[in-house]
Design a protein around this motif. Structure first.
Motif, short mmCIF file in Angstrom:
data_model
loop_
_atom_site.label_atom_id
_atom_site.label_comp_id
_atom_site.label_asym_id
_atom_site.label_seq_id
_atom_site.Cartn_x
_atom_site.Cartn_y
_atom_site.Cartn_z
N HIS A 111 -27.08 -141.20 -67.49
CA HIS A 111 -27.49 -140.81 -68.83
C HIS A 111 -26.35 -140.10 -69.53
O HIS A 111 -25.50 -139.46 -68.89
CB HIS A 111 -28.74 -139.92 -68.77
N TRP A 112 -26.31 -140.21 -70.84
CA TRP A 112 -25.23 -139.61 -71.63
C TRP A 112 -25.54 -138.13 -71.84
O TRP A 112 -26.66 -137.75 -72.12
CB TRP A 112 -25.11 -140.32 -72.97
N ILE A 113 -24.51 -137.29 -71.74
CA ILE A 113 -24.69 -135.85 -71.84
C ILE A 113 -23.96 -135.32 -73.07
O ILE A 113 -22.78 -135.63 -73.30
CB ILE A 113 -24.16 -135.12 -70.59
N GLY A 114 -24.66 -134.49 -73.85
CA GLY A 114 -24.07 -133.83 -75.00
C GLY A 114 -24.38 -132.34 -74.98
O GLY A 114 -25.08 -131.84 -74.10
N LEU A 115 -23.85 -131.64 -75.97
CA LEU A 115 -23.95 -130.19 -76.06
C LEU A 115 -24.95 -129.78 -77.15
O LEU A 115 -24.99 -130.38 -78.22
CB LEU A 115 -22.58 -129.59 -76.39
N HIS A 116 -25.71 -128.72 -76.85
CA HIS A 116 -26.68 -128.18 -77.81
C HIS A 116 -26.46 -126.67 -77.97
O HIS A 116 -27.36 -125.95 -78.41
CB HIS A 116 -28.10 -128.48 -77.29
N GLY A 117 -25.26 -126.23 -77.59
CA GLY A 117 -24.97 -124.80 -77.60
C GLY A 117 -25.38 -124.14 -76.29
O GLY A 117 -26.04 -124.76 -75.45
N TYR A 118 -24.99 -122.90 -76.12
CA TYR A 118 -25.28 -122.24 -74.86
C TYR A 118 -26.73 -121.74 -74.79
O TYR A 118 -27.39 -121.89 -73.78
CB TYR A 118 -24.31 -121.07 -74.61
N ASP A 119 -27.22 -121.17 -75.89
CA ASP A 119 -28.54 -120.53 -75.81
C ASP A 119 -29.42 -120.74 -77.05
O ASP A 119 -30.28 -119.91 -77.36
CB ASP A 119 -28.38 -119.03 -75.55
N HIS A 120 -29.21 -121.86 -77.76
CA HIS A 120 -30.06 -122.27 -78.88
C HIS A 120 -29.99 -121.35 -80.10
O HIS A 120 -30.88 -121.35 -80.93
CB HIS A 120 -31.53 -122.44 -78.45
N ARG A 121 -28.93 -120.59 -80.21
CA ARG A 121 -28.75 -119.86 -81.47
C ARG A 121 -28.19 -120.80 -82.52
O ARG A 121 -27.32 -121.63 -82.23
CB ARG A 121 -27.81 -118.67 -81.27
N PHE A 155 -28.98 -136.80 -73.35
CA PHE A 155 -29.53 -135.44 -73.24
C PHE A 155 -28.56 -134.44 -73.84
O PHE A 155 -27.37 -134.43 -73.49
CB PHE A 155 -29.76 -135.09 -71.76
N PHE A 156 -29.05 -133.61 -74.74
CA PHE A 156 -28.25 -132.55 -75.35
C PHE A 156 -28.70 -131.22 -74.75
O PHE A 156 -29.81 -130.75 -74.99
CB PHE A 156 -28.41 -132.57 -76.88
N TRP A 157 -27.80 -130.63 -73.98
CA TRP A 157 -28.17 -129.52 -73.10
C TRP A 157 -27.77 -128.16 -73.63
O TRP A 157 -26.74 -128.00 -74.31
CB TRP A 157 -27.51 -129.71 -71.74
N VAL A 185 -17.56 -134.58 -72.39
CA VAL A 185 -18.79 -134.03 -72.97
C VAL A 185 -18.43 -133.39 -74.31
O VAL A 185 -18.19 -132.18 -74.40
CB VAL A 185 -19.45 -132.99 -72.03
N ARG A 186 -18.35 -134.21 -75.35
CA ARG A 186 -17.88 -133.68 -76.63
C ARG A 186 -18.80 -134.02 -77.80
O ARG A 186 -18.47 -133.75 -78.95
CB ARG A 186 -16.45 -134.15 -76.90
N ASP A 187 -19.95 -134.61 -77.51
CA ASP A 187 -20.95 -134.82 -78.56
C ASP A 187 -21.77 -133.54 -78.72
O ASP A 187 -22.27 -132.98 -77.74
CB ASP A 187 -21.88 -135.99 -78.21
N VAL A 188 -21.91 -133.09 -79.95
CA VAL A 188 -22.62 -131.84 -80.23
C VAL A 188 -23.76 -132.10 -81.21
O VAL A 188 -23.54 -132.70 -82.27
CB VAL A 188 -21.68 -130.79 -80.85
#
Length: 225
Positions: free
Chosen positions: A83-93, A61-63, A125-128
């Motif tokens: 589940h594996w957790i990744g980053l999708h930015g703070y607010d989808h910009r 999941f990229f959050w 949590v370092r996957d972007v």
């Protein structure tokens, strides 16, 4: 205009140009990753978890940090299941639109939100994955300097425009192959259909002999390719 037919072409152009990103796993292994962007969502993410639980499948999941802060209990339920957790930015910009400090802050604020909800340390949590798939070579260079890993995709059925569950499943089944990195959405755009989609999709993929693994496993397998 739907872009779905173009994504396989984008992939073939971009993948060899940016080899340090994760575009998929080992082409010789029948392992694939099911990934979900834009969550966690108070309704759609629990629906996804219920299907994943049913088939005992681990996903990634990229959050968005803002969504983690809104639904910390749901974030914790995802993390607690392994589940594996990744980053999708703070607010989808889109990342190329942000200054260096804004980009760094967007990722770090999301890591803090995940730590507060799930007790996962930032270094865990370092996957972007960039929102909208938009990045520049400079973006990727910054990720590397800041010790993040860039995760992209190989199968994008464009579920966020809601072309219909059957269409999304068909697009994935036509494109899936060893090592595929599949992108779906459990957020405000596309999340309405996602549980019903994977309820149909997962049994078909299992029947074809695919094993579901996390993005982290794909990284490990890609290194042994």
């Amino acid at each position: 205009m739907q872009l779905a037919p173009l994504f396989p072409i984008f992939y073939r152009i971009l993948q060899p140009s940016f080899p340090n990103c994760l575009w998929g796993g080992n082409p010789h292994t029948k392992a694939i990753a099911l990934t979900f962007d834009d969550g966690p969502h108070p309704q759609y993410t629990p629906e996804v978890l219920a299907v994943l639980d049913r088939y005992n499948i681990t996903a990634s999941f990229f959050w968005l940090g803002v969504c983690v802060n809104r639904s910390p209990a749901i974030a914790k339920a995802v993390s607690d299941r392994g589940h594996w957790i990744g980053l999708h930015g703070y607010d989808h910009r889109s990342f190329p639109m942000l200054s260096l400090n804004e980009l760094k802050g967007s990722l770090e604020k999301t890591q803090v939100a995940i730590y507060n909800a799930c007790n996962l340390q930032p270094e865990q949590v370092r996957d972007v994955r960039p929102p909208n798939g938009l990045f520049t070579p400079a973006t990727l260079k910054l990720f590397s300097q800041w010790n993040y890993r860039s995760v992209m995709w190989s199968v994008v059925p464009e579920d966020w425009v809601r072309p219909g569950i059957t269409t999304v499943v068909e697009r994935i089944m036509q494109q899936v192959k060893n090592g595929s990195l599949i992108v779906l959405h459990d957020g405000a755009c596309g999340g309405q259909d996602v549980a019903a989609t994977i309820q149909i999709l997962i049994p078909q993929l299992l029947q074809q002999g695919y094993e579901f693994v996390t993005v982290d496993t794909l990284w490990q397998q890609a290194k042994t390719d």
